[in-house]
Design an enzyme around this catalytic site. Structure first.
Site, short mmCIF file in Angstrom:
data_model
loop_
_atom_site.label_atom_id
_atom_site.label_comp_id
_atom_site.label_asym_id
_atom_site.label_seq_id
_atom_site.Cartn_x
_atom_site.Cartn_y
_atom_site.Cartn_z
N ASP A 68 0.87 -1.19 0.00
CA ASP A 68 0.00 0.00 0.00
C ASP A 68 0.91 1.23 0.00
OD1 ASP A 68 -1.75 2.05 0.45
OD2 ASP A 68 -2.78 1.09 2.14
N GLU B 217 -1.39 -0.99 -4.06
CA GLU B 217 -2.57 -0.24 -3.64
C GLU B 217 -2.26 1.25 -3.55
OE1 GLU B 217 -4.31 -1.97 -0.15
OE2 GLU B 217 -5.01 -0.05 0.63
N HIS C 64 -11.74 -2.63 2.30
CA HIS C 64 -10.78 -2.03 3.23
C HIS C 64 -11.37 -2.13 4.63
CE1 HIS C 64 -9.37 1.51 5.59
NE2 HIS C 64 -8.21 1.16 5.09
MG MG Z 1 -4.93 1.46 2.01
#
Ligand code: MG
Length: 374
Positions: A198, A225, A301
Protein backbone atom coordinates in the site's frame (compact mmCIF):
# COMPACT_ATOMS: atom_id res chain seq x y z
CA UNK A 1 -40.70 -1.51 15.71
CA UNK A 2 -39.45 2.10 15.93
CA UNK A 3 -36.12 3.88 16.27
CA UNK A 4 -36.10 5.88 19.52
CA UNK A 5 -32.57 7.29 19.58
CA UNK A 6 -29.31 7.46 17.65
CA UNK A 7 -26.00 7.96 19.48
CA UNK A 8 -22.67 8.90 17.92
CA UNK A 9 -19.82 8.14 20.34
CA UNK A 10 -16.36 9.62 19.80
CA UNK A 11 -13.50 7.46 21.11
CA UNK A 12 -9.90 8.55 21.18
CA UNK A 13 -6.61 7.28 22.54
CA UNK A 14 -4.99 9.70 25.01
CA UNK A 15 -1.93 10.12 22.77
CA UNK A 16 -2.18 10.23 19.00
CA UNK A 17 0.69 10.00 16.52
CA UNK A 18 -0.71 12.39 13.92
CA UNK A 19 2.12 11.59 11.49
CA UNK A 20 1.20 7.90 11.21
CA UNK A 21 -1.49 6.73 8.75
CA UNK A 22 -3.03 4.67 11.55
CA UNK A 23 -6.79 5.04 11.89
CA UNK A 24 -6.96 2.71 14.90
CA UNK A 25 -6.10 5.66 17.16
CA UNK A 26 -9.64 6.98 17.33
CA UNK A 27 -13.10 5.71 16.39
CA UNK A 28 -16.71 6.71 15.90
CA UNK A 29 -19.20 4.15 17.15
CA UNK A 30 -22.94 4.49 16.54
CA UNK A 31 -25.73 2.96 18.58
CA UNK A 32 -29.29 2.91 17.23
CA UNK A 33 -31.89 2.31 19.95
CA UNK A 34 -35.37 0.86 19.40
CA UNK A 35 -38.64 0.70 21.32
CA UNK A 36 -38.15 -3.08 21.67
CA UNK A 37 -34.89 -2.67 23.58
CA UNK A 38 -32.76 -3.97 20.70
CA UNK A 39 -29.71 -1.78 20.13
CA UNK A 40 -27.82 -1.89 16.83
CA UNK A 41 -24.13 -0.99 16.63
CA UNK A 42 -22.09 0.34 13.76
CA UNK A 43 -18.98 2.38 13.16
CA UNK A 44 -17.53 4.96 10.79
CA UNK A 45 -13.80 5.09 10.06
CA UNK A 46 -13.36 8.79 9.32
CA UNK A 47 -12.86 11.92 11.43
CA UNK A 48 -15.05 11.01 14.43
CA UNK A 49 -15.97 14.57 15.43
CA UNK A 50 -16.95 15.50 11.88
CA UNK A 51 -19.08 12.35 11.53
CA UNK A 52 -20.79 13.07 14.85
CA UNK A 53 -21.78 16.50 13.55
CA UNK A 54 -23.36 14.95 10.44
CA UNK A 55 -25.40 12.62 12.64
CA UNK A 56 -26.38 15.13 15.35
CA UNK A 57 -27.03 18.25 13.22
CA UNK A 58 -30.61 19.58 13.42
CA UNK A 59 -32.60 19.85 10.18
CA UNK A 60 -32.01 23.00 8.14
CA UNK A 61 -34.71 22.16 5.60
CA UNK A 62 -36.23 19.21 3.72
CA UNK A 63 -33.02 18.07 2.00
CA UNK A 64 -30.44 19.25 4.54
CA UNK A 65 -30.75 17.40 7.84
CA UNK A 66 -28.55 15.58 10.29
CA UNK A 67 -29.09 11.82 10.00
CA UNK A 68 -30.35 11.22 13.54
CA UNK A 69 -33.43 13.34 12.95
CA UNK A 70 -34.16 11.47 9.70
CA UNK A 71 -34.19 8.10 11.49
CA UNK A 72 -36.09 8.86 14.72
CA UNK A 73 -39.55 7.23 14.66
CA UNK A 74 -38.78 5.05 11.63
CA UNK A 75 -39.04 1.26 11.42
CA UNK A 76 -35.38 0.12 11.50
CA UNK A 77 -36.20 -2.96 9.43
CA UNK A 78 -36.80 -0.87 6.29
CA UNK A 79 -33.09 -0.71 5.59
CA UNK A 80 -33.01 0.24 1.90
CA UNK A 81 -35.87 2.72 2.24
CA UNK A 82 -34.00 4.37 5.12
CA UNK A 83 -30.79 4.42 3.04
CA UNK A 84 -32.66 6.45 0.42
CA UNK A 85 -34.28 8.65 3.06
CA UNK A 86 -30.88 9.48 4.63
CA UNK A 87 -29.31 10.08 1.19
CA UNK A 88 -32.13 12.36 0.04
CA UNK A 89 -32.49 14.10 3.40
CA UNK A 90 -28.79 15.09 3.34
CA UNK A 91 -28.39 15.59 -0.42
CA UNK A 92 -28.00 19.39 -0.13
CA UNK A 93 -24.68 18.97 1.74
CA UNK A 94 -24.03 15.27 1.19
CA UNK A 95 -24.09 12.85 -1.81
CA UNK A 96 -20.43 11.89 -1.28
CA UNK A 97 -17.72 12.03 1.35
CA UNK A 98 -18.48 12.34 5.03
CA UNK A 99 -22.28 12.39 4.75
CA UNK A 100 -22.19 8.97 3.07
CA UNK A 101 -19.63 7.78 5.63
CA UNK A 102 -21.94 8.74 8.50
CA UNK A 103 -24.84 7.04 6.70
CA UNK A 104 -22.65 3.91 6.40
CA UNK A 105 -22.33 3.45 10.15
CA UNK A 106 -26.09 3.78 10.60
CA UNK A 107 -26.80 1.34 7.77
CA UNK A 108 -24.57 -1.23 9.50
CA UNK A 109 -26.41 -0.65 12.80
CA UNK A 110 -29.77 -1.26 11.06
CA UNK A 111 -28.50 -4.63 9.81
CA UNK A 112 -27.37 -5.43 13.36
CA UNK A 113 -30.86 -4.60 14.65
CA UNK A 114 -32.62 -6.72 12.02
CA UNK A 115 -30.30 -9.67 12.64
CA UNK A 116 -30.90 -9.48 16.40
CA UNK A 117 -34.66 -9.12 15.88
CA UNK A 118 -34.81 -12.22 13.62
CA UNK A 119 -32.14 -14.15 15.53
CA UNK A 120 -29.91 -14.54 12.45
CA UNK A 121 -26.38 -13.42 11.56
CA UNK A 122 -26.06 -10.44 9.20
CA UNK A 123 -24.65 -12.61 6.39
CA UNK A 124 -28.06 -14.30 6.22
CA UNK A 125 -29.69 -10.91 5.53
CA UNK A 126 -27.17 -10.15 2.78
CA UNK A 127 -28.08 -13.20 0.71
CA UNK A 128 -26.49 -16.02 2.68
CA UNK A 129 -22.91 -17.16 3.20
CA UNK A 130 -21.03 -18.65 0.26
CA UNK A 131 -18.28 -19.57 2.73
CA UNK A 132 -17.96 -19.75 6.53
CA UNK A 133 -14.23 -19.13 6.64
CA UNK A 134 -12.24 -16.56 4.71
CA UNK A 135 -8.50 -16.06 4.20
CA UNK A 136 -7.34 -13.03 6.20
CA UNK A 137 -4.39 -10.95 5.19
CA UNK A 138 -2.38 -9.35 7.98
CA UNK A 139 -2.44 -5.60 7.45
CA UNK A 140 0.24 -3.40 8.97
CA UNK A 141 2.28 -0.24 8.49
CA UNK A 142 5.62 -0.31 6.69
CA UNK A 143 8.41 0.17 9.25
CA UNK A 144 11.13 2.75 8.66
CA UNK A 145 13.97 0.36 7.82
CA UNK A 146 14.39 -2.80 5.69
CA UNK A 147 15.68 -4.68 8.77
CA UNK A 148 12.48 -3.99 10.71
CA UNK A 149 10.35 -4.76 7.63
CA UNK A 150 11.99 -8.17 7.18
CA UNK A 151 11.60 -9.03 10.86
CA UNK A 152 7.93 -7.98 10.96
CA UNK A 153 7.17 -9.97 7.79
CA UNK A 154 8.78 -13.12 9.14
CA UNK A 155 6.94 -12.71 12.44
CA UNK A 156 3.58 -12.50 10.59
CA UNK A 157 4.46 -15.50 8.45
CA UNK A 158 5.30 -17.43 11.64
CA UNK A 159 1.81 -16.58 12.95
CA UNK A 160 0.41 -18.46 9.95
CA UNK A 161 -0.65 -15.62 7.63
CA UNK A 162 -0.50 -16.62 3.96
CA UNK A 163 -0.85 -13.01 2.85
CA UNK A 164 0.28 -9.73 4.39
CA UNK A 165 0.12 -6.07 3.51
CA UNK A 166 2.68 -3.41 4.33
CA UNK A 167 1.63 0.17 3.78
CA UNK A 168 2.38 3.85 4.13
CA UNK A 169 5.32 4.70 6.43
CA UNK A 170 8.35 5.68 4.32
CA UNK A 171 6.95 4.61 0.92
CA UNK A 172 7.61 7.30 -1.69
CA UNK A 173 10.52 9.04 0.04
CA UNK A 174 13.24 7.37 -2.02
CA UNK A 175 13.13 5.00 -4.99
CA UNK A 176 16.04 2.95 -3.63
CA UNK A 177 14.50 2.69 -0.17
CA UNK A 178 11.15 1.65 -1.68
CA UNK A 179 12.83 -1.25 -3.45
CA UNK A 180 14.88 -2.23 -0.38
CA UNK A 181 11.74 -2.26 1.77
CA UNK A 182 9.84 -4.47 -0.69
CA UNK A 183 12.81 -6.82 -1.05
CA UNK A 184 13.02 -7.06 2.75
CA UNK A 185 9.33 -7.91 3.08
CA UNK A 186 9.73 -10.64 0.44
CA UNK A 187 12.75 -12.07 2.29
CA UNK A 188 10.92 -12.05 5.62
CA UNK A 189 7.67 -13.44 4.24
CA UNK A 190 9.32 -16.23 2.26
CA UNK A 191 8.36 -17.40 -1.23
CA UNK A 192 4.98 -18.97 -0.42
CA UNK A 193 3.30 -15.92 1.13
CA UNK A 194 1.50 -13.22 -0.87
CA UNK A 195 2.79 -9.71 -0.23
CA UNK A 196 0.53 -6.72 -0.79
CA UNK A 197 1.89 -3.17 -0.95
CA UNK A 198 0.00 0.00 0.00
CA UNK A 199 1.95 2.96 -1.33
CA UNK A 200 -0.24 5.57 0.38
CA UNK A 201 -0.19 8.05 -2.57
CA UNK A 202 3.61 7.98 -2.32
CA UNK A 203 4.38 7.98 -6.05
CA UNK A 204 4.23 11.32 -7.82
CA UNK A 205 2.18 10.54 -10.90
CA UNK A 206 1.33 7.74 -13.32
CA UNK A 207 4.75 7.81 -15.04
CA UNK A 208 6.54 7.52 -11.72
CA UNK A 209 4.20 4.74 -10.59
CA UNK A 210 4.79 2.81 -13.84
CA UNK A 211 8.56 3.12 -13.38
CA UNK A 212 8.41 2.02 -9.73
CA UNK A 213 6.01 -0.86 -10.40
CA UNK A 214 8.39 -2.22 -13.08
CA UNK A 215 11.26 -1.86 -10.65
CA UNK A 216 9.63 -3.90 -7.87
CA UNK A 217 7.57 -6.43 -9.88
CA UNK A 218 10.36 -9.03 -9.52
CA UNK A 219 9.37 -9.34 -5.82
CA UNK A 220 5.93 -10.53 -7.04
CA UNK A 221 3.57 -8.20 -5.18
CA UNK A 222 0.02 -9.55 -5.21
CA UNK A 223 -1.26 -6.01 -5.68
CA UNK A 224 -0.11 -2.42 -5.51
CA UNK A 225 -2.57 -0.24 -3.64
CA UNK A 226 -3.14 3.50 -3.88
CA UNK A 227 0.11 4.62 -5.44
CA UNK A 228 -1.72 7.80 -6.59
CA UNK A 229 -4.20 10.18 -5.02
CA UNK A 230 -7.83 9.00 -5.29
CA UNK A 231 -8.79 11.81 -7.66
CA UNK A 232 -6.08 10.97 -10.20
CA UNK A 233 -8.52 8.61 -11.88
CA UNK A 234 -6.94 9.04 -15.32
CA UNK A 235 -3.53 8.33 -13.78
CA UNK A 236 -4.88 5.04 -12.44
CA UNK A 237 -6.08 4.13 -15.92
CA UNK A 238 -2.65 4.81 -17.43
CA UNK A 239 -0.90 2.83 -14.70
CA UNK A 240 -3.28 -0.14 -14.80
CA UNK A 241 -2.97 -0.27 -18.60
CA UNK A 242 0.83 -0.24 -18.50
CA UNK A 243 1.76 -2.82 -15.83
CA UNK A 244 0.96 -6.46 -15.10
CA UNK A 245 0.81 -6.15 -11.29
CA UNK A 246 -2.86 -5.66 -10.26
CA UNK A 247 -3.69 -2.13 -9.10
CA UNK A 248 -6.05 -1.74 -6.11
CA UNK A 249 -7.83 1.41 -4.89
CA UNK A 250 -11.07 2.80 -3.54
CA UNK A 251 -10.90 3.00 0.26
CA UNK A 252 -11.71 6.74 0.24
CA UNK A 253 -14.49 6.43 -2.31
CA UNK A 254 -18.18 6.59 -1.48
CA UNK A 255 -21.26 5.40 -3.39
CA UNK A 256 -21.71 3.20 -6.45
CA UNK A 257 -21.30 6.35 -8.57
CA UNK A 258 -17.68 6.91 -7.54
CA UNK A 259 -16.87 3.20 -7.85
CA UNK A 260 -18.44 3.08 -11.28
CA UNK A 261 -16.08 5.90 -12.31
CA UNK A 262 -13.09 4.16 -10.70
CA UNK A 263 -13.86 0.98 -12.64
CA UNK A 264 -14.90 2.50 -15.98
CA UNK A 265 -12.51 5.42 -16.26
CA UNK A 266 -9.83 4.40 -13.72
CA UNK A 267 -9.59 0.78 -14.98
CA UNK A 268 -8.36 -0.45 -11.59
CA UNK A 269 -8.04 -4.23 -11.17
CA UNK A 270 -9.36 -4.52 -7.59
CA UNK A 271 -11.80 -2.24 -5.72
CA UNK A 272 -11.59 -1.73 -1.96
CA UNK A 273 -14.80 -0.20 -0.59
CA UNK A 274 -14.75 0.34 3.17
CA UNK A 275 -18.14 -0.76 4.55
CA UNK A 276 -18.01 2.01 7.17
CA UNK A 277 -17.47 4.68 4.52
CA UNK A 278 -18.72 3.67 1.06
CA UNK A 279 -22.42 3.69 2.01
CA UNK A 280 -22.63 0.78 4.45
CA UNK A 281 -23.36 -2.86 3.78
CA UNK A 282 -26.22 -1.88 1.46
CA UNK A 283 -23.96 0.08 -0.88
CA UNK A 284 -20.94 -2.22 -0.52
CA UNK A 285 -23.05 -5.08 -1.87
CA UNK A 286 -23.92 -2.97 -4.93
CA UNK A 287 -20.27 -1.97 -5.43
CA UNK A 288 -19.17 -5.61 -5.21
CA UNK A 289 -21.74 -6.41 -7.91
CA UNK A 290 -20.41 -3.61 -10.15
CA UNK A 291 -16.91 -5.08 -9.88
CA UNK A 292 -18.11 -8.66 -10.32
CA UNK A 293 -19.95 -7.75 -13.53
CA UNK A 294 -16.56 -6.63 -14.88
CA UNK A 295 -14.78 -9.78 -13.67
CA UNK A 296 -12.91 -7.92 -10.95
CA UNK A 297 -12.36 -8.66 -7.24
CA UNK A 298 -13.81 -6.55 -4.45
CA UNK A 299 -11.66 -6.72 -1.30
CA UNK A 300 -13.07 -4.39 1.37
CA UNK A 301 -10.78 -2.03 3.23
CA UNK A 302 -11.05 -2.58 7.01
CA UNK A 303 -8.75 -0.94 9.51
CA UNK A 304 -10.33 0.25 12.76
CA UNK A 305 -12.17 -1.62 15.55
CA UNK A 306 -13.65 -5.09 15.90
CA UNK A 307 -16.96 -3.71 14.59
CA UNK A 308 -15.64 -3.06 11.09
CA UNK A 309 -13.92 -6.46 11.04
CA UNK A 310 -17.20 -8.24 11.78
CA UNK A 311 -19.28 -6.13 9.36
CA UNK A 312 -16.73 -6.64 6.57
CA UNK A 313 -16.58 -10.37 7.19
CA UNK A 314 -20.36 -10.75 6.91
CA UNK A 315 -20.24 -8.97 3.54
CA UNK A 316 -17.24 -10.96 2.32
CA UNK A 317 -18.97 -14.22 3.23
CA UNK A 318 -21.81 -13.35 0.84
CA UNK A 319 -20.12 -11.91 -2.26
CA UNK A 320 -18.52 -14.04 -4.97
CA UNK A 321 -15.51 -11.81 -5.67
CA UNK A 322 -13.83 -11.11 -2.32
CA UNK A 323 -10.38 -12.64 -1.96
CA UNK A 324 -9.56 -11.80 1.65
CA UNK A 325 -10.59 -10.14 4.89
CA UNK A 326 -8.24 -7.24 5.68
CA UNK A 327 -7.14 -8.04 9.24
CA UNK A 328 -5.45 -5.14 10.98
CA UNK A 329 -2.66 -6.37 13.28
CA UNK A 330 -1.96 -3.05 14.98
CA UNK A 331 -1.78 -3.52 18.78
CA UNK A 332 -3.87 -0.44 19.71
CA UNK A 333 -6.68 -1.25 22.16
CA UNK A 334 -9.41 0.28 19.98
CA UNK A 335 -8.50 -2.35 17.39
CA UNK A 336 -7.93 -5.25 19.77
CA UNK A 337 -10.31 -4.85 22.72
CA UNK A 338 -13.27 -2.56 21.97
CA UNK A 339 -15.43 -5.59 21.24
CA UNK A 340 -15.64 -8.45 23.73
CA UNK A 341 -15.86 -11.21 21.14
CA UNK A 342 -13.77 -10.16 18.14
CA UNK A 343 -13.59 -12.02 14.84
CA UNK A 344 -11.42 -15.11 15.28
CA UNK A 345 -8.42 -15.51 12.99
CA UNK A 346 -6.28 -18.63 13.18
CA UNK A 347 -3.49 -19.61 10.79
CA UNK A 348 -4.52 -16.77 8.52
CA UNK A 349 -8.18 -17.81 8.26
CA UNK A 350 -11.13 -15.84 9.70
CA UNK A 351 -14.29 -17.56 10.91
CA UNK A 352 -17.57 -15.87 9.98
CA UNK A 353 -19.56 -14.98 13.17
CA UNK A 354 -22.75 -16.98 13.77
CA UNK A 355 -24.37 -14.99 16.61
CA UNK A 356 -27.40 -12.82 15.72
CA UNK A 357 -26.67 -9.48 14.04
CA UNK A 358 -23.03 -8.57 13.57
CA UNK A 359 -22.17 -11.06 16.31
CA UNK A 360 -19.95 -8.67 18.25
CA UNK A 361 -20.65 -6.90 21.50
CA UNK A 362 -19.08 -3.65 22.70
CA UNK A 363 -16.99 -3.79 25.88
CA UNK A 364 -18.64 -1.04 27.96
CA UNK A 365 -15.54 -0.54 30.13
CA UNK A 366 -13.35 0.01 27.06
CA UNK A 367 -16.01 2.29 25.60
CA UNK A 368 -16.00 4.39 28.77
CA UNK A 369 -12.20 4.38 28.91
CA UNK A 370 -11.80 5.98 25.48
CA UNK A 371 -14.98 8.09 25.20
CA UNK A 372 -14.36 11.83 24.86
CA UNK A 373 -16.69 14.83 24.71
CA UNK A 374 -16.98 16.11 21.14
MG1 MG B 1 -4.93 1.46 2.01
Amino acid sequence: MRITDVEALVLRMPHIDVGAADSTQDALIVRVHTDEGIVGIGEVDASPTVVKAVIDAPPSHAISSGLREILIGEDPRDIERLWDKMYQGSVFYGRRGVAIMALSGLDIALYDILGKKLGVPVYRLLGGARRKSVPAYASTLMPDTPEEAQEHASELAARGFKAMKFGWGPFGQSEDLDEELVAAVRRGAGEQVEILLDIGFGWRNADHAIKMTRRIERYRPFWIEEPLLPDDVDGYARLAGAVDVPIAAGEENTTRYEFSDLLERGRVDIVQPDVTRCGGLTEAKRIAALAHARGKPCVPHAWSTGVISAASLHLIATIPNALFLEYCVRPNPLNTSLVKNPVQVKDGVATVPEAPGLGVELDEAELARFAVQA
